[in-house]
Design a protein around this motif. Structure first.
Motif, PDB file in Angstrom:
ATOM      1  N   GLY A 146       0.794  -1.210   0.000  1.00 46.69           N
ATOM      2  CA  GLY A 146       0.000   0.000   0.000  1.00 46.69           C
ATOM      3  C   GLY A 146       0.831   1.267   0.000  1.00 46.69           C
ATOM      4  O   GLY A 146       2.003   1.274  -0.375  1.00 46.69           O
ATOM      5  N   LEU A 147       0.197   2.352   0.450  1.00 49.59           N
ATOM      6  CA  LEU A 147       0.796   3.682   0.483  1.00 49.59           C
ATOM      7  C   LEU A 147       0.896   4.108   1.941  1.00 49.59           C
ATOM      8  O   LEU A 147      -0.099   4.137   2.662  1.00 49.59           O
ATOM      9  N   PHE A 148       2.108   4.431   2.378  1.00 56.14           N
ATOM     10  CA  PHE A 148       2.351   4.807   3.771  1.00 56.14           C
ATOM     11  C   PHE A 148       2.960   6.210   3.798  1.00 56.14           C
ATOM     12  O   PHE A 148       3.805   6.531   2.965  1.00 56.14           O
ATOM     13  N   SER A 149       2.545   7.012   4.777  1.00 54.39           N
ATOM     14  CA  SER A 149       3.032   8.386   4.759  1.00 54.39           C
ATOM     15  C   SER A 149       3.193   8.971   6.161  1.00 54.39           C
ATOM     16  O   SER A 149       2.543   8.539   7.120  1.00 54.39           O
ATOM     17  N   LEU A 150       4.061   9.954   6.241  1.00 53.47           N
ATOM     18  CA  LEU A 150       4.215  10.807   7.411  1.00 53.47           C
ATOM     19  C   LEU A 150       4.006  12.238   6.924  1.00 53.47           C
ATOM     20  O   LEU A 150       4.913  12.841   6.342  1.00 53.47           O
ATOM     21  N   PRO A 151       2.810  12.801   7.091  1.00 51.70           N
ATOM     22  CA  PRO A 151       2.532  14.151   6.605  1.00 51.70           C
ATOM     23  C   PRO A 151       3.395  15.200   7.313  1.00 51.70           C
ATOM     24  O   PRO A 151       3.633  15.106   8.518  1.00 51.70           O
ATOM     25  N   LEU A 152       3.841  16.188   6.545  1.00 48.47           N
ATOM     26  CA  LEU A 152       4.629  17.298   7.088  1.00 48.47           C
ATOM     27  C   LEU A 152       4.003  18.607   6.600  1.00 48.47           C
ATOM     28  O   LEU A 152       4.514  19.269   5.688  1.00 48.47           O
ATOM     29  N   PRO A 153       2.884  19.013   7.222  1.00 43.70           N
ATOM     30  CA  PRO A 153       2.117  20.151   6.724  1.00 43.70           C
ATOM     31  C   PRO A 153       2.732  21.517   6.998  1.00 43.70           C
ATOM     32  O   PRO A 153       2.314  22.511   6.420  1.00 43.70           O
ATOM     33  N   VAL A 154       3.710  21.588   7.895  1.00 44.94           N
ATOM     34  CA  VAL A 154       4.328  22.881   8.220  1.00 44.94           C
ATOM     35  C   VAL A 154       5.568  23.066   7.343  1.00 44.94           C
ATOM     36  O   VAL A 154       6.610  22.443   7.561  1.00 44.94           O
ATOM     37  N   ALA A 155       5.419  23.897   6.308  1.00 45.52           N
ATOM     38  CA  ALA A 155       6.489  24.199   5.354  1.00 45.52           C
ATOM     39  C   ALA A 155       6.971  22.971   4.596  1.00 45.52           C
ATOM     40  O   ALA A 155       7.996  23.006   3.919  1.00 45.52           O
ATOM     41  N   GLY A 156       6.231  21.873   4.679  1.00 49.68           N
ATOM     42  CA  GLY A 156       6.619  20.651   3.995  1.00 49.68           C
ATOM     43  C   GLY A 156       7.793  19.940   4.627  1.00 49.68           C
ATOM     44  O   GLY A 156       8.312  18.960   4.086  1.00 49.68           O
ATOM     45  N   MET A 158       8.004  19.894   8.502  1.00 48.86           N
ATOM     46  CA  MET A 158       7.732  19.663   9.922  1.00 48.86           C
ATOM     47  C   MET A 158       6.319  19.127  10.134  1.00 48.86           C
ATOM     48  O   MET A 158       5.406  19.447   9.387  1.00 48.86           O
ATOM     49  N   SER A 159       6.167  18.333  11.205  1.00 48.67           N
ATOM     50  CA  SER A 159       4.873  17.765  11.552  1.00 48.67           C
ATOM     51  C   SER A 159       4.174  18.632  12.592  1.00 48.67           C
ATOM     52  O   SER A 159       4.816  19.368  13.339  1.00 48.67           O
ATOM     53  N   ASP A 160       2.847  18.513  12.646  1.00 45.89           N
ATOM     54  CA  ASP A 160       2.065  19.183  13.689  1.00 45.89           C
ATOM     55  C   ASP A 160       1.560  18.165  14.720  1.00 45.89           C
ATOM     56  O   ASP A 160       0.721  18.480  15.555  1.00 45.89           O
ATOM     57  N   GLN A 161       2.111  16.936  14.669  1.00 42.92           N
ATOM     58  CA  GLN A 161       1.704  15.891  15.598  1.00 42.92           C
ATOM     59  C   GLN A 161       2.690  15.778  16.750  1.00 42.92           C
ATOM     60  O   GLN A 161       3.760  16.390  16.753  1.00 42.92           O
ATOM     61  N   THR A 162       2.343  14.955  17.746  1.00 41.57           N
ATOM     62  CA  THR A 162       3.224  14.773  18.896  1.00 41.57           C
ATOM     63  C   THR A 162       4.480  14.011  18.491  1.00 41.57           C
ATOM     64  O   THR A 162       4.491  13.280  17.491  1.00 41.57           O
ATOM     65  N   ALA A 163       5.539  14.163  19.289  1.00 38.63           N
ATOM     66  CA  ALA A 163       6.796  13.483  19.001  1.00 38.63           C
ATOM     67  C   ALA A 163       6.615  11.971  18.983  1.00 38.63           C
ATOM     68  O   ALA A 163       7.173  11.274  18.121  1.00 38.63           O
ATOM     69  N   ASP A 164       5.830  11.441  19.918  1.00 37.57           N
ATOM     70  CA  ASP A 164       5.605   9.994  19.978  1.00 37.57           C
ATOM     71  C   ASP A 164       4.958   9.471  18.695  1.00 37.57           C
ATOM     72  O   ASP A 164       5.352   8.427  18.162  1.00 37.57           O
ATOM     73  N   LYS A 165       3.976  10.206  18.204  1.00 38.17           N
ATOM     74  CA  LYS A 165       3.285   9.779  16.991  1.00 38.17           C
ATOM     75  C   LYS A 165       4.207   9.858  15.784  1.00 38.17           C
ATOM     76  O   LYS A 165       4.211   8.958  14.927  1.00 38.17           O
ATOM     77  N   VAL A 166       4.992  10.910  15.712  1.00 38.41           N
ATOM     78  CA  VAL A 166       5.934  11.057  14.594  1.00 38.41           C
ATOM     79  C   VAL A 166       6.963   9.931  14.605  1.00 38.41           C
ATOM     80  O   VAL A 166       7.282   9.348  13.564  1.00 38.41           O
TER      81      VAL A 166
END
Length: 226
Positions: A146-156, A158-166
């Motif tokens: 499948g397709l797996f991703s780690l979104p980085l919505p801040v300036a492409g 950085m993440s807006d999620q918690t460190a544990d989730k990242v």
């Protein structure tokens, strides 16, 4: 941040200050198709744990229309795309990654953080790159599962999620790459530096392959003069 909170902001009609910029349209498979001509071909040779690359020369006996990859010899396609404008993708080939199926890519790439992706087929590369564009930044793996991703919505970058989730998400991506044959200990880190053309010896940038020893882009594939 709201514009009203930014000192010295002249245009206060906009509601928000833009923290991300992705201008490239979705990619078609045709845009990354590549005809490999008979003769010598320069290939980026990566080494695990090193930002330096070597320039390998592969001998091609015949023209190969729509050449995608040679996984048996660990030669994969690498694609560079400027995310700030809708320009032409730059295409080259890379060795030492170990990927046997699928593709992976990222919008973290030094210094301008454009899109870089490595893959075994144009179809997988296209899906991987288009997912990065859809997310407006991120790390993406495409494989048979499948397709797996780690979104980085801040300036492409950085993440807006918690460190544990990242961390969990990042580990999952690396596990998927390992299942797909990647032998690098930190594939996304290696990928991020493939566009930093001031580090020897061969990298990919805005105008294609960059030869550090000549300190110039290799502009014409028919006249590589290797």
């Amino acid at each position: 941040f709201k514009n009203s909170e930014l000192k010295g902001t002249e245009n206060r009609k906009q509601d928000y200050f833009v923290l991300n910029r992705f201008c490239h349209e979705y990619l078609s498979k045709k845009e990354i198709q590549y005809t490999l001509n008979k003769g010598d071909m320069p290939v980026i040779q990566v080494s695990d744990g090193s930002l330096w690359t070597e320039k390998r020369v592969i001998k091609n006996q015949n023209d190969k229309i729509n050449f995608e990859a040679d996984t048996q010899n660990d030669i994969l396609k690498i694609v560079y795309i400027n995310r700030y404008r809708n320009g032409k993708p730059q295409i080259a080939f890379i060795k030492g990654v170990g990927l046997k199926e699928g593709a992976f890519g990222s919008s973290i790439s030094h210094d301008s953080h454009n899109i870089l992706a490595i893959g075994c087929t144009d179809e997988d590369l296209m899906e991987c790159i288009n997912e990065i564009i859809r997310l407006k930044g991120g790390l993406v793996v495409k494989n048979e599962r499948g397709l797996f991703s780690l979104p980085l919505p801040v300036a492409g970058i950085m993440s807006d999620q918690t460190a544990d989730k990242v961390i969990r998400n990042y580990k999952e991506l690396n596990q998927e790459l390992s299942k797909s044959g990647v032998t690098l200990s930190s594939p996304f880190m290696t990928l991020a530096f493939m566009s930093l053309i001031v580090i020897p010896e061969l990298k990919i940038g805005e105008q294609g392959l960059f030869d550090y020893s000549q300190f110039s882009f290799i502009r014409e594939k028919e006249n590589w003069n290797l």
